[in-house]
Design a protein around this motif. Structure first.
Motif, PDB file in Angstrom:
ATOM      1  N   UNK A 148       0.806  -1.224   0.000  1.00 45.95           N
ATOM      2  CA  UNK A 148       0.000   0.000   0.000  1.00 45.95           C
ATOM      3  C   UNK A 148       0.837   1.272   0.000  1.00 45.95           C
ATOM      4  N   UNK A 149       2.126   1.155   0.270  1.00 44.14           N
ATOM      5  CA  UNK A 149       2.979   2.353   0.316  1.00 44.14           C
ATOM      6  C   UNK A 149       4.302   2.075  -0.386  1.00 44.14           C
ATOM      7  N   UNK A 150       4.904   3.148  -0.878  1.00 44.70           N
ATOM      8  CA  UNK A 150       6.274   3.028  -1.387  1.00 44.70           C
ATOM      9  C   UNK A 150       7.196   2.657  -0.237  1.00 44.70           C
ATOM     10  N   UNK A 151       8.192   1.845  -0.518  1.00 43.58           N
ATOM     11  CA  UNK A 151       9.190   1.496   0.498  1.00 43.58           C
ATOM     12  C   UNK A 151      10.554   2.010   0.040  1.00 43.58           C
ATOM     13  N   UNK A 152      11.156   2.867   0.849  1.00 39.71           N
ATOM     14  CA  UNK A 152      12.495   3.389   0.583  1.00 39.71           C
ATOM     15  C   UNK A 152      13.489   2.707   1.514  1.00 39.71           C
ATOM     16  N   UNK A 153      14.747   2.688   1.100  1.00 34.62           N
ATOM     17  CA  UNK A 153      15.806   2.148   1.958  1.00 34.62           C
ATOM     18  C   UNK A 153      16.000   3.100   3.140  1.00 34.62           C
ATOM     19  N   UNK A 154      15.832   2.604   4.349  1.00 33.27           N
ATOM     20  CA  UNK A 154      16.030   3.459   5.528  1.00 33.27           C
ATOM     21  C   UNK A 154      17.497   3.493   5.948  1.00 33.27           C
ATOM     22  N   UNK A 155      18.308   2.664   5.335  1.00 33.95           N
ATOM     23  CA  UNK A 155      19.753   2.703   5.565  1.00 33.95           C
ATOM     24  C   UNK A 155      20.420   2.142   4.316  1.00 33.95           C
ATOM     25  N   UNK A 156      21.722   2.441   4.142  1.00 33.67           N
ATOM     26  CA  UNK A 156      22.387   1.861   2.971  1.00 33.67           C
ATOM     27  C   UNK A 156      22.562   0.356   3.153  1.00 33.67           C
ATOM     28  N   UNK A 157      22.681  -0.364   2.049  1.00 29.86           N
ATOM     29  CA  UNK A 157      22.983  -1.805   2.089  1.00 29.86           C
ATOM     30  C   UNK A 157      24.185  -2.055   1.201  1.00 29.86           C
ATOM     31  N   UNK A 189      39.088  -5.945  -4.120  1.00 32.70           N
ATOM     32  CA  UNK A 189      38.497  -7.233  -4.509  1.00 32.70           C
ATOM     33  C   UNK A 189      37.816  -7.919  -3.300  1.00 32.70           C
ATOM     34  N   UNK A 190      36.639  -8.478  -3.527  1.00 35.08           N
ATOM     35  CA  UNK A 190      35.882  -9.221  -2.505  1.00 35.08           C
ATOM     36  C   UNK A 190      35.464  -8.365  -1.306  1.00 35.08           C
ATOM     37  N   UNK A 191      35.344  -7.065  -1.554  1.00 35.90           N
ATOM     38  CA  UNK A 191      34.889  -6.162  -0.494  1.00 35.90           C
ATOM     39  C   UNK A 191      33.660  -5.412  -1.007  1.00 35.90           C
ATOM     40  N   UNK A 192      32.581  -5.384  -0.200  1.00 35.19           N
ATOM     41  CA  UNK A 192      31.411  -4.582  -0.558  1.00 35.19           C
ATOM     42  C   UNK A 192      31.449  -3.280   0.216  1.00 35.19           C
ATOM     43  N   UNK A 193      31.381  -2.180  -0.517  1.00 35.38           N
ATOM     44  CA  UNK A 193      31.394  -0.866   0.122  1.00 35.38           C
ATOM     45  C   UNK A 193      30.007  -0.514   0.666  1.00 35.38           C
ATOM     46  N   UNK A 194      29.972   0.408   1.596  1.00 37.66           N
ATOM     47  CA  UNK A 194      28.689   0.875   2.156  1.00 37.66           C
ATOM     48  C   UNK A 194      27.806   1.409   1.024  1.00 37.66           C
ATOM     49  N   UNK A 195      26.540   0.960   1.001  1.00 39.52           N
ATOM     50  CA  UNK A 195      25.587   1.463   0.000  1.00 39.52           C
ATOM     51  C   UNK A 195      25.801   0.921  -1.397  1.00 39.52           C
ATOM     52  N   UNK A 196      26.697  -0.044  -1.538  1.00 36.26           N
ATOM     53  CA  UNK A 196      27.000  -0.570  -2.878  1.00 36.26           C
ATOM     54  C   UNK A 196      25.765  -1.201  -3.524  1.00 36.26           C
ATOM     55  N   UNK A 197      24.954  -1.886  -2.727  1.00 30.83           N
ATOM     56  CA  UNK A 197      23.750  -2.514  -3.290  1.00 30.83           C
ATOM     57  C   UNK A 197      22.575  -1.544  -3.307  1.00 30.83           C
ATOM     58  N   UNK A 198      22.354  -0.860  -2.205  1.00 32.45           N
ATOM     59  CA  UNK A 198      21.237   0.087  -2.136  1.00 32.45           C
ATOM     60  C   UNK A 198      21.700   1.309  -1.348  1.00 32.45           C
ATOM     61  N   UNK A 199      21.371   2.490  -1.881  1.00 28.34           N
ATOM     62  CA  UNK A 199      21.707   3.740  -1.194  1.00 28.34           C
ATOM     63  C   UNK A 199      20.591   4.087  -0.214  1.00 28.34           C
TER      64      UNK A 199
END
Lengths: 426, 426
Positions: free
Chosen positions: B40-49, B152-162
């Motif tokens: 029923x509502x839009x869902x935004x990222x409440x934190x980076x992933x 290499x093999x490191x995910x940065x903050x917000x790399x998947x979702x801001x």
């Protein structure tokens, strides 16, 4: 054992699962509760459909010979014997010059062979006077302005389904069309295959409950909900949601206990080569058959499976993308197979790849993709971020694009893709 | 009024329904009960992933500069500071010549910028003796045999979702991928649109209960079950299954009463020009808006709809084939619209027709069909018996092939087809 595990390819891994599988027993459920379930027996027509000669229109049941040559200028005039509502039986045969007013679905009176729809007729409350019919208030006549061929608007016995015809094969999922047929043949109760019972266990001390506040170094448990949705989409039943303890003996006790209580124990996480990969440790000393512990695929090469008795342990990667792919390639086939579904493995199709996928692979790669039907062609396109850790692209995928081992695939080349029934288009 | 009704085309009829429609209110349900429901509502990222810098592999967290040029012949030797399990926090920064043993998903220690997977390393329980490190039992070293690039093999903050990114639009159906995202952002409860409440009423004195023995001139009520399955497949709720009385005033009282209690009253049968077509009679004196009573289409041209307040009356043909088509073209859009779904009308696609359909039509015809994806092309093929009375072909159809008014369509020509979400492929 964690390192240097023997590998199998995807097809072999699926074979190993399916070879071990025994379909579940049947049970009887009310028709209204059977939707989405799998039919346990073949259903044959116990009577022809229609089971009586039936009008396909609202109109007049006539003898075709009586309206031969009728036109607006030279209409045929027929005496109306009676009105036959749908569900009632005709009481009078139709003789020469006679008709019955008949409703769609009603039984044709004896002697009638054709139905003329109302729109081609007119009703008259009078007799010509010289036709010799008895005159009374209720006497009515039909004027027919058009000749129609013999048999028009009449359904013969067995025209749709013959008695004894195989209508529904066991293994079909019961949906709207199946439900209508089951009702037609009086199945107020339906033999269906029992739903597989599934326990979903998540591993990993980094996992927070969905309602817990975020903490540094920890993430919320999303696989539990993704897997529950997937299991339900395969008409199986989730009977336990738990967290696997960090202690190997406690973990073993939990898993082994539930192997006796469910058809499938489904785990996420702990299958890799890390120091705390408890599912890998557990499978290294497994009291039963280990089916596979490494698959020649990306993502999710560490996806593992074991069996004990009739129960399966399916141990998926904890990475959401790999967990999703592992479910569709290995767990859904098990759940469909346990239900003796006709379609057990994912349905493959060939499509034109949109966009380049230049990356070289040692193993086959299963990319989350979207199907596009356009101007008679079928395209598949990767849905974006595709690392095994990525969750965000799962929602947009309706297929898995198979990139074979080797040097990548170019835009416009043909690829094989696998349909994802959990994610219907649109 | 039964005859010579004004006609509208399919698009206009759909417009009339959708213009009248007000989406239902939202309600909050537990995440585990939200599957299949509409957000029923839009869902935004409440934190980076990810919300912290994360290892993508089981291996050693290192400084890339320290392993530059490493080969099997000239490996790099690094002192192992600590082990970082997933979910735990690193306690020591990585200085020159140092590393941390780190698990997939664990937080990278300060100073580290790269992860080398275990498979490219070896662990040693010894110091060279002359490196000046303090010697003790627990001291361990990692030998790295391969240089890997920085990051290499490191995910940065917000790399998947801001943080703040729109992840899920309102109107999406909640499935596996949506469930995973909702869990990631802590939605233990989810705002969904209330399910439409539907009453299904069947008309026709020819109808037998599903458990009744067959009688001459009568048939079992199959539409009730077909419609229940279809309504459920649209995530709506069937709250009443009844039979419409033959008496017009009783019928009116029943329908009007339920128009106040549900969102949609769905009827089958009684809409045609027959003498006992009670829904047609009822609509001829309707206390509300009649939206349409005749549509330029086959089958089911007599499909009718009316409104009163916010409630809809959708009156479908009693012929199973026409009833099915009418549901997909008009009722499902209403049920999706009430739920504010993104996709309201059936999804159209163009496909190559297999087989001739030479029959001329005054009205557009909606043929039950099957979609075939083959060698990058999309074909549609009629599924056989297609009269409006026919039930047997419903189960095999996954689309409706649109044959435009005119002289028929030949094998190999392009046609428009509409996907049927109630009947997923395979």
């Amino acid at each position: 054992m964690k390192f240097n595990r023997p590998t199998v390819d995807v097809g072999k891994a699926q074979d190993l699962l399916l070879q071990h599988l025994t379909p579940l027993e049947a049970e009887i459920v009310p028709l209204l509760e059977s939707f989405g379930r799998t039919l346990a027996e073949d259903v044959h027509a116990t009577h022809p459909v229609p089971h009586f000669v039936k009008s396909g229109m609202d109109g007049y049941a006539v003898r075709a010979v009586d309206i031969q040559g009728a036109t607006p200028e030279t209409p045929a005039l027929l005496k109306v014997n009676e009105v036959i509502p749908c569900g009632s039986l005709p009481t009078k045969p139709i003789g020469p010059g006679e008709a019955a007013r008949i409703m769609t679905g009603a039984m044709l009176p004896e002697g009638a062979d054709t139905v003329v729809m109302f729109e081609m007729t007119e009703e008259r409350q009078e007799a010509g006077g010289d036709e010799g019919f008895e005159k009374k208030e209720s006497l009515k006549y039909a004027v027919v302005f058009k000749e129609v061929p013999l048999g028009r608007n009449v359904s013969q016995i067995g025209e749709e389904m013959a008695a004894g015809e195989l209508l529904l094969e066991r293994g079909r999922t019961i949906q709207a069309g199946e439900a209508a047929l089951l009702a037609t043949f009086g199945f107020s109760e339906v033999p269906v295959v029992r739903r597989p019972r599934v326990a979903i266990f998540t591993t990993g001390s980094e996992l927070l409950a969905v309602d817990a506040p975020l903490q540094p170094g920890k993430i919320r448990n999303s696989n539990r909900y993704m897997l529950t949705s997937l299991v339900q989409s395969a008409s199986a039943q989730v009977v336990s949601l738990q967290t696997v303890p960090d202690d190997i003996e406690q973990a073993r006790a939990l898993v082994c206990d539930w192997m006796n209580r469910v058809d499938v124990v489904l785990t996420s996480g702990g299958v890799s080569v890390g120091d705390f990969d408890i599912m890998a440790d557990l499978l290294d000393n497994w009291d039963g058959q280990v089916l596979f512990q490494k698959i020649e695929m990306r993502p999710g090469s560490v996806t593992s499976a074991a069996a004990r008795g009739n129960a399966f342990l399916c141990a998926l990667s904890g990475n959401p993308g790999a967990c999703f792919v592992g479910f569709e390639l290995f767990v859904r086939p098990v759940l469909h197979g346990l239900q003796a579904r006709r379609q057990v493995l994912p349905t493959a199709f060939t499509a034109v790849l949109r966009g380049d996928y230049p990356k070289a692979n040692i193993y086959a790669r299963y990319l989350r993709g979207q199907t596009l039907l356009h101007e008679g062609k079928v395209y598949v396109e990767p849905v974006g971020k595709d690392q095994s850790s990525v969750t965000v692209s799962i929602k947009d995928s309706d297929c898995l694009i198979v990139i074979p081992p080797g040097g990548g695939v170019r835009d416009g080349e043909m690829v094989t893709a696998l349909r994802l029934p959990s994610q219907p288009y649109a």
